[in-house]
Design an enzyme around this catalytic site. Structure first.
Site, short mmCIF file in Angstrom:
data_model
loop_
_atom_site.label_atom_id
_atom_site.label_comp_id
_atom_site.label_asym_id
_atom_site.label_seq_id
_atom_site.Cartn_x
_atom_site.Cartn_y
_atom_site.Cartn_z
N HIS A 1 0.85 -1.39 -0.03
CA HIS A 1 0.03 -0.12 0.00
C HIS A 1 0.76 1.43 0.15
CE1 HIS A 1 -4.10 -1.86 0.68
NE2 HIS A 1 -3.28 -2.77 1.25
N LYS B 1 5.83 5.81 7.74
CA LYS B 1 5.41 5.11 8.91
C LYS B 1 6.52 4.46 9.70
CE LYS B 1 1.67 3.46 5.85
NZ LYS B 1 1.00 2.04 5.28
N TYR C 1 1.31 1.36 14.03
CA TYR C 1 1.97 2.40 13.07
C TYR C 1 1.71 3.57 13.42
CZ TYR C 1 0.44 -1.38 9.43
OH TYR C 1 0.30 -2.64 8.85
N ASP D 1 -6.34 -5.98 -2.46
CA ASP D 1 -5.01 -6.38 -2.64
C ASP D 1 -4.84 -7.67 -3.60
OD1 ASP D 1 -4.35 -4.49 -0.57
OD2 ASP D 1 -3.74 -6.27 0.99
#
Length: 185
Positions: A61, A70, A130, A166
């Site tokens: 992603h 992140k 995250y 995905d």
């Protein structure tokens, strides 16, 4: 705290100091001053937690515009965590690095803005945390096929459980340059 270079500038493995005894352990999962001194962002604007079951693959992603950096940690379980440089104007375009993150090794991966990110669960389940440098904006969320042969990630799984998004993700070559983040926007 120790940082380990991955060979891709900006993509860094972090090994926080862990203080443990017979009762358990304590560690700082983020400290603005220490992380800035190590060359990592000192400010995050969003924190997320996700749980995934065995064999789950998420990603790759990214968000464009408004790319996110992140800092990824595993609170329970273990994953093979991957970041791919998808900035067409980068000298490391299409290069990737992967690392095992687990509750046992306490490692973190800092994924800079302009990278695609994904992981696969290599245990029974995994709980991830995250810290993000930009807010998630679903209208800018995109995904690249986890098994894109042009990237050739050496995943520890041959296949896995994927979301429908995905599972139908395009290859990196299917994106126009305008759809990808840039080093120098």
């Amino acid at each position: 705290m120790k940082t380990i270079e991955t060979g891709i500038p900006g993509l860094v493995i972090v090994e926080p100091d862990v203080h443990g005894d017979e009762r358990g352990f304590f560690m700082e999962s983020w400290n603005a001053g220490r992380y800035e001194a190590a060359g990592l962002p000192g400010q995050f604007v969003q924190s997320n937690v996700s749980r995934s079951g065995p064999g789950v693959i998420r990603g790759l992603h990214f968000q464009n515009p408004a790319p996110q950096g992140k800092l990824v940690s595993v609170l329970e379980g273990r994953v093979f965590d991957v970041a791919v440089d998808i900035r067409p104007d980068s000298p490391t375009f299409r290069q990737w690095a992967g690392v095992e993150l687990s509750a046992q090794n306490h490692r973190q991966l800092y994924v800079p803005e302009g990278f695609a990110h994904g992981f696969c669960v290599t245990g029974d389940s995994a709980l991830l945390s995250y810290f993000c440098t930009a807010l998630f904006q679903p209208e800018f969320d995109a995904v690249i096929a986890w098994n894109d042969p042009d990237i050739a990630i050496r995943w520890p799984l041959e296949s896995g459980r994927l979301s429908s998004k995905d599972a139908s993700a395009p290859r990196l070559r299917d994106f126009t340059e305008a759809a990808l983040p840039r080093m120098n926007p």
